[in-house]
Design a protein around this motif. Structure first.
Motif, PDB file in Angstrom:
ATOM      1  N   GLY A 134       3.130  -4.009   9.698  1.00 25.38           N
ATOM      2  CA  GLY A 134       4.378  -4.821  10.028  1.00 25.38           C
ATOM      3  C   GLY A 134       4.495  -5.786   8.744  1.00 25.38           C
ATOM      4  N   LEU A 135       5.522  -6.653   8.799  1.00 31.13           N
ATOM      5  CA  LEU A 135       5.817  -7.347   7.613  1.00 31.13           C
ATOM      6  C   LEU A 135       4.537  -8.393   7.387  1.00 31.13           C
ATOM      7  CD1 LEU A 135       9.475  -8.136   7.880  1.00 31.13           C
ATOM      8  CD2 LEU A 135       8.435  -6.589   6.304  1.00 31.13           C
ATOM      9  N   PRO A 136       4.226  -9.015   6.303  1.00 29.63           N
ATOM     10  CA  PRO A 136       3.250  -9.773   5.881  1.00 29.63           C
ATOM     11  C   PRO A 136       3.302 -11.061   6.809  1.00 29.63           C
ATOM     12  CG  PRO A 136       3.729  -8.983   3.922  1.00 29.63           C
ATOM     13  CD  PRO A 136       4.883  -8.410   4.838  1.00 29.63           C
ATOM     14  N   CYS A 156       2.344  -0.740  -0.771  1.00 29.78           N
ATOM     15  CA  CYS A 156       3.040  -1.813  -0.173  1.00 29.78           C
ATOM     16  C   CYS A 156       3.999  -1.227   1.139  1.00 29.78           C
ATOM     17  CB  CYS A 156       3.842  -2.399  -1.030  1.00 29.78           C
ATOM     18  SG  CYS A 156       2.970  -3.606  -2.305  1.00 29.78           S
ATOM     19  N   ALA A 157       4.690  -0.305   0.805  1.00 33.35           N
ATOM     20  CA  ALA A 157       5.303   0.407   1.945  1.00 33.35           C
ATOM     21  C   ALA A 157       4.569   1.075   2.917  1.00 33.35           C
ATOM     22  CB  ALA A 157       6.358   1.622   1.316  1.00 33.35           C
ATOM     23  N   TRP A 158       3.310   1.556   2.653  1.00 28.65           N
ATOM     24  CA  TRP A 158       2.374   1.921   3.648  1.00 28.65           C
ATOM     25  C   TRP A 158       1.694   1.005   4.596  1.00 28.65           C
ATOM     26  CZ3 TRP A 158      -2.472   0.986   4.917  1.00 28.65           C
ATOM     27  CH2 TRP A 158      -3.496   1.947   5.765  1.00 28.65           C
ATOM     28  N   CYS A 159       1.464   0.075   3.861  1.00 23.84           N
ATOM     29  CA  CYS A 159       0.930  -1.271   4.491  1.00 23.84           C
ATOM     30  C   CYS A 159       1.970  -2.098   5.589  1.00 23.84           C
ATOM     31  CB  CYS A 159       0.516  -2.350   3.309  1.00 23.84           C
ATOM     32  SG  CYS A 159      -0.568  -3.575   3.873  1.00 23.84           S
ATOM     33  N   THR A 179       1.500   4.968  -6.493  1.00 23.03           N
ATOM     34  CA  THR A 179       2.138   3.566  -7.192  1.00 23.03           C
ATOM     35  C   THR A 179       2.299   2.473  -6.075  1.00 23.03           C
ATOM     36  OG1 THR A 179       4.339   4.241  -6.065  1.00 23.03           O
ATOM     37  CG2 THR A 179       3.961   5.022  -8.154  1.00 23.03           C
ATOM     38  N   TRP A 180       2.326   1.241  -6.789  1.00 18.50           N
ATOM     39  CA  TRP A 180       2.333   0.272  -5.905  1.00 18.50           C
ATOM     40  C   TRP A 180       3.363  -0.025  -4.694  1.00 18.50           C
ATOM     41  CZ3 TRP A 180      -1.522  -2.895  -4.730  1.00 18.50           C
ATOM     42  CH2 TRP A 180      -2.445  -2.801  -5.913  1.00 18.50           C
TER      43      TRP A 180
END
Length: 78
Positions: A45-47, A37-40, A32-33
């Motif tokens: 780190g945060l964007p 996003c959590a893996w990224c 899932t998205w």
């Protein structure tokens, strides 16, 4: 006396490597998205410092500042 008007105020533009994931990537057997996003965030780190993401109408666009990070992301999710 130097004022702000005399300074160059344009932000530095970093070159980016764009990776696009279709919105359908989270359907079926694919993760899932939330997982993407959590893996990224866990990996980079945060964007802001290492990458940015931009949701668009037909895909999510990830902009990486380091080619190695972009390749790592592509190998994991593409």
């Amino acid at each position: 006396m130097q004022t702000l008007n005399n300074r160059l105020e344009t932000p530095l533009k970093k070159p980016v490597i764009k990776v696009k994931l279709d919105w359908l990537a989270g359907e079926g057997d694919n993760p899932t998205w939330n997982e993407v996003c959590a893996w990224c965030i866990e990996q980079f780190g945060l964007p802001g410092s290492k990458f940015q993401w931009h949701p668009l109408s037909d895909h999510m666009e990830f902009d990486f500042y380091d080619e190695k990070d972009a390749i790592h992301f592509m190998l994991r999710w593409s």
